[in-house]
Design a protein around this motif. Sequence first.
Motif, PDB file in Angstrom:
ATOM      1  N   ALA A 133     -10.177 -51.377  38.560  1.00 48.42           N
ATOM      2  CA  ALA A 133      -9.348 -50.533  37.670  1.00 48.42           C
ATOM      3  C   ALA A 133      -9.991 -49.151  37.497  1.00 48.42           C
ATOM      4  CB  ALA A 133      -9.174 -51.219  36.319  1.00 48.42           C
ATOM      5  N   ALA A 134     -11.313 -49.135  37.330  1.00 41.07           N
ATOM      6  CA  ALA A 134     -12.023 -47.857  37.159  1.00 41.07           C
ATOM      7  C   ALA A 134     -11.918 -47.012  38.424  1.00 41.07           C
ATOM      8  CB  ALA A 134     -13.489 -48.135  36.831  1.00 41.07           C
ATOM      9  N   SER A 135     -12.004 -47.671  39.595  1.00 40.88           N
ATOM     10  CA  SER A 135     -11.910 -46.923  40.867  1.00 40.88           C
ATOM     11  C   SER A 135     -10.513 -46.333  41.039  1.00 40.88           C
ATOM     12  CB  SER A 135     -12.257 -47.824  42.056  1.00 40.88           C
ATOM     13  OG  SER A 135     -11.163 -48.675  42.377  1.00 40.88           O
ATOM     14  N   ALA A 136      -9.520 -46.968  40.414  1.00 39.21           N
ATOM     15  CA  ALA A 136      -8.146 -46.469  40.529  1.00 39.21           C
ATOM     16  C   ALA A 136      -7.874 -45.337  39.537  1.00 39.21           C
ATOM     17  CB  ALA A 136      -7.153 -47.613  40.287  1.00 39.21           C
ATOM     18  N   PHE A 137      -8.383 -45.492  38.309  1.00 37.99           N
ATOM     19  CA  PHE A 137      -8.002 -44.513  37.287  1.00 37.99           C
ATOM     20  C   PHE A 137      -8.895 -43.266  37.259  1.00 37.99           C
ATOM     21  CE2 PHE A 137      -8.289 -42.837  32.896  1.00 37.99           C
ATOM     22  CZ  PHE A 137      -7.031 -42.244  32.871  1.00 37.99           C
ATOM     23  N   PHE A 138     -10.215 -43.455  37.202  1.00 43.68           N
ATOM     24  CA  PHE A 138     -11.077 -42.295  36.947  1.00 43.68           C
ATOM     25  C   PHE A 138     -10.972 -41.197  38.018  1.00 43.68           C
ATOM     26  CE2 PHE A 138     -13.409 -45.467  34.206  1.00 43.68           C
ATOM     27  CZ  PHE A 138     -12.931 -44.935  33.019  1.00 43.68           C
ATOM     28  N   PRO A 139     -10.880 -41.496  39.296  1.00 41.52           N
ATOM     29  CA  PRO A 139     -10.728 -40.382  40.264  1.00 41.52           C
ATOM     30  C   PRO A 139      -9.293 -39.846  40.355  1.00 41.52           C
ATOM     31  CG  PRO A 139     -11.629 -42.374  41.304  1.00 41.52           C
ATOM     32  CD  PRO A 139     -11.051 -42.779  39.984  1.00 41.52           C
ATOM     33  N   SER A 140      -8.349 -40.510  39.689  1.00 42.67           N
ATOM     34  CA  SER A 140      -6.935 -40.139  39.849  1.00 42.67           C
ATOM     35  C   SER A 140      -6.660 -38.772  39.197  1.00 42.67           C
ATOM     36  CB  SER A 140      -6.038 -41.200  39.185  1.00 42.67           C
ATOM     37  OG  SER A 140      -5.976 -40.993  37.779  1.00 42.67           O
ATOM     38  N   PRO A 141      -5.533 -38.147  39.535  1.00 44.27           N
ATOM     39  CA  PRO A 141      -5.226 -36.841  38.939  1.00 44.27           C
ATOM     40  C   PRO A 141      -4.558 -36.953  37.569  1.00 44.27           C
ATOM     41  CG  PRO A 141      -3.613 -37.382  40.626  1.00 44.27           C
ATOM     42  CD  PRO A 141      -4.581 -38.521  40.603  1.00 44.27           C
ATOM     43  N   PHE A 142      -4.567 -38.135  36.953  1.00 43.30           N
ATOM     44  CA  PHE A 142      -3.792 -38.341  35.730  1.00 43.30           C
ATOM     45  C   PHE A 142      -4.665 -38.393  34.479  1.00 43.30           C
ATOM     46  CE2 PHE A 142      -1.420 -41.082  38.960  1.00 43.30           C
ATOM     47  CZ  PHE A 142      -0.655 -40.012  39.410  1.00 43.30           C
ATOM     48  N   GLU A 143      -4.163 -37.770  33.415  1.00 42.97           N
ATOM     49  CA  GLU A 143      -4.800 -37.852  32.088  1.00 42.97           C
ATOM     50  C   GLU A 143      -4.597 -39.259  31.507  1.00 42.97           C
ATOM     51  OE1 GLU A 143      -6.582 -35.930  29.979  1.00 42.97           O
ATOM     52  OE2 GLU A 143      -6.344 -37.410  28.346  1.00 42.97           O
ATOM     53  N   GLU A 144      -3.399 -39.823  31.763  1.00 38.64           N
ATOM     54  CA  GLU A 144      -3.160 -41.207  31.353  1.00 38.64           C
ATOM     55  C   GLU A 144      -2.252 -41.889  32.372  1.00 38.64           C
ATOM     56  OE1 GLU A 144      -1.581 -40.989  27.386  1.00 38.64           O
ATOM     57  OE2 GLU A 144       0.272 -40.037  28.046  1.00 38.64           O
ATOM     58  N   ALA A 145      -2.462 -43.184  32.534  1.00 41.25           N
ATOM     59  CA  ALA A 145      -1.707 -43.927  33.550  1.00 41.25           C
ATOM     60  C   ALA A 145      -1.769 -45.417  33.266  1.00 41.25           C
ATOM     61  CB  ALA A 145      -2.283 -43.657  34.943  1.00 41.25           C
ATOM     62  N   SER A 146      -0.728 -46.128  33.702  1.00 43.12           N
ATOM     63  CA  SER A 146      -0.799 -47.587  33.761  1.00 43.12           C
ATOM     64  C   SER A 146      -1.710 -47.957  34.916  1.00 43.12           C
ATOM     65  CB  SER A 146       0.587 -48.160  34.052  1.00 43.12           C
ATOM     66  OG  SER A 146       1.271 -48.412  32.873  1.00 43.12           O
ATOM     67  N   ILE A 147      -2.381 -49.089  34.759  1.00 43.53           N
ATOM     68  CA  ILE A 147      -3.283 -49.539  35.833  1.00 43.53           C
ATOM     69  C   ILE A 147      -2.819 -50.918  36.298  1.00 43.53           C
ATOM     70  CG2 ILE A 147      -5.657 -50.121  36.444  1.00 43.53           C
ATOM     71  CD1 ILE A 147      -6.595 -48.427  34.055  1.00 43.53           C
ATOM     72  N   LEU A 148      -2.764 -51.081  37.624  1.00 41.72           N
ATOM     73  CA  LEU A 148      -2.435 -52.392  38.193  1.00 41.72           C
ATOM     74  C   LEU A 148      -3.465 -52.707  39.272  1.00 41.72           C
ATOM     75  CD1 LEU A 148      -0.418 -54.753  38.520  1.00 41.72           C
ATOM     76  CD2 LEU A 148       0.957 -53.284  39.987  1.00 41.72           C
ATOM     77  N   THR A 149      -4.178 -53.834  39.122  1.00 38.04           N
ATOM     78  CA  THR A 149      -5.107 -54.255  40.180  1.00 38.04           C
ATOM     79  C   THR A 149      -4.630 -55.602  40.702  1.00 38.04           C
ATOM     80  OG1 THR A 149      -6.620 -55.484  38.753  1.00 38.04           O
ATOM     81  CG2 THR A 149      -7.039 -53.133  38.992  1.00 38.04           C
ATOM     82  N   LEU A 150      -4.683 -55.761  42.012  1.00 40.32           N
ATOM     83  CA  LEU A 150      -4.227 -56.998  42.651  1.00 40.32           C
ATOM     84  C   LEU A 150      -5.156 -57.304  43.813  1.00 40.32           C
ATOM     85  CD1 LEU A 150      -0.621 -55.640  42.932  1.00 40.32           C
ATOM     86  CD2 LEU A 150      -1.024 -57.815  41.799  1.00 40.32           C
ATOM     87  N   ASP A 151      -5.745 -58.503  43.809  1.00 42.21           N
ATOM     88  CA  ASP A 151      -6.540 -58.889  44.982  1.00 42.21           C
ATOM     89  C   ASP A 151      -6.511 -60.392  45.149  1.00 42.21           C
ATOM     90  OD1 ASP A 151      -8.356 -59.833  43.118  1.00 42.21           O
ATOM     91  OD2 ASP A 151     -10.020 -58.553  43.770  1.00 42.21           O
TER      92      ASP A 151
END
Length: 617
Positions: A133-151
Amino acid sequence: MATHILGISAFYHDSAAALIRDGEIIAAAQEERFTRRKHDPAFPRNAINYCLNEGGINTDELDYVTFYERPLVKFERLLETYLAFAPRGFASFQRAVPLWVNHKLDMPRQIIAGLGGQFRGDLCFTDHHESHAASAFFPSPFEEASILTLDAVGEWGTSSIGVGRGNKISISQEMRFPHSLGMLYSAFTYYTGFKVNSGEYKLMGLAPYGEPRFVDVILEKVASIKEDGSLWLDMSYFNYCQGLTMTSEKFHKLFGGPPRKQEGAITEKDMDLAASVQVVCEHVVLRAARHAHRESGLRNLVMAGGVALNCVANGRLLREGPFENIWIQPAAGDAGGAMGSALLIWYQMLDKVRKINSDDSQRGSLLGPRFSNGDIRLFLDSTGASYEYASDENVLIDRVARLLNEEKVIGWFQGRMEYGPRALGCRSIIGDARSPRMQQKMNLKIKFRESFRPFAPCVLRDFVDTVFEMRPNEDSPYMLLVAPVRDDWRLPLGRDELSKLKDPDLRVRVAVQRSRVPAITHVDYSARVQTVDPDRHGRFYRLMNRFYELTRCPVVVNTSFNIRGEPIVCTPEDAYRCFMATDMDCLILENQILMKDAQPSGVLQDAENYRARYELD
Ligand SMILES: [Fe+2]
């Protein structure tokens, strides 16, 4: 004094390391690129050394080292699963437990030892899905976002939903083992004869040939999808909790026979199974995303975890909503956990302010080693290779654009190596997408595989909506979205072509010219698109622009610089070896141009021997 955090993922598959300095991503790489062992699960000694080197620091200057999951919780899951299925599963229990007791449980000591004993900072462990989740959100260009992780699975978690705001993430829901979309997809990967944890993208590529006629039976018997996208699997169809295989006899009976043998003929049934599980996967991803959207009400979504590499599902999600913008971590699999874990320490634990970059902070995912012209020439001179040096970039790119136009296949080695599974124009093999012969030539003579899959296109971002059904200037810099080729780029099919589309040999079907860029157009007119822009891609963008000036075609074929089963090349030595063992026509190492027919015969490598080094993937 700057704060340095080293993230590590290891001991399962795709070991990697990432270095963060005051929140900035300095370097990241997978261990396989250095050891030349695909999906290498070993302690990432080489990747760590590279990261420290790139950061210009020693081990004793690291403030934190962080591991991407919690080994004790994972071990607890293994034990509880074995107990739940006992006495079945003794064979895999017997295999796994000594490995854990002797190695994995002792991870803190192993990590400290692996760092050479000079590490004086703190050792941390973060949750597997939180790392994703951190790898998806922190580098993203968004101030806020929903997070979805699937593996497939972390400790217990197999998917999670949460929200990222500013410098914090919070996970609100988690799906738990053994119910897992990744495991379901891998079970079908196994059953259709591909390798689990690496052949999933082949199954996805096979899906467009099939009819999804097994969707109902999968949803009635094997898996049920709830409104919120959570999944419940009937475990009597699976064997991964208690055995050494993915699927059970009951699964085989349901789908009419044993699993396909690896390298055996692919039947209509395999194609239909691929199409069916792909539809199920898309249902789950779309439902989970809609649920996440209902919960957060936000316009942006970020994703990571191995299933986030399913670019067909991602493409549908973007086209069908409900999110306006989607950002996916390019190292979505466990390698990306190394970076996520390090970012989690910086933002979540140390509570540091997050600077948001309007592109993103992943820097094109070009975070690996680079080599100077001087290094390259030193190596080439030592092997006796024949090369020209083009000091003027305009001369270089004009020459390469002309070679592309002559249907030459070119090894393109520039700048920093990519972090994540895709080559994005720095360690790539490129060719003319207009050529009807290119797909076959690249597959048989360069990659040494007989593939039913077309290659992926790189397109100048300014033209993304000209060639593909995408929005003007839409970004897909990490090749994680599939989009259809636009109607006006498609070609009408004659009777001859239509009959070829029914040929049992899938290579005949994929060779049918369906568009003006046949090498990258799949049988359903889809393509896995990478956009190329001047900021992220520099010289590669300028090369494609020159090719466009010459040909009016804004698209080239881009495939990873390797042969089948080989990790993507890292060094000029790796690239030269691969070049000399294949039918690649030309190799560009930064400003050095090497033509195959000018190379001394003494250094030509035997393709058979070269191929034998790498296990089939
Ligand atoms: Fe994972």
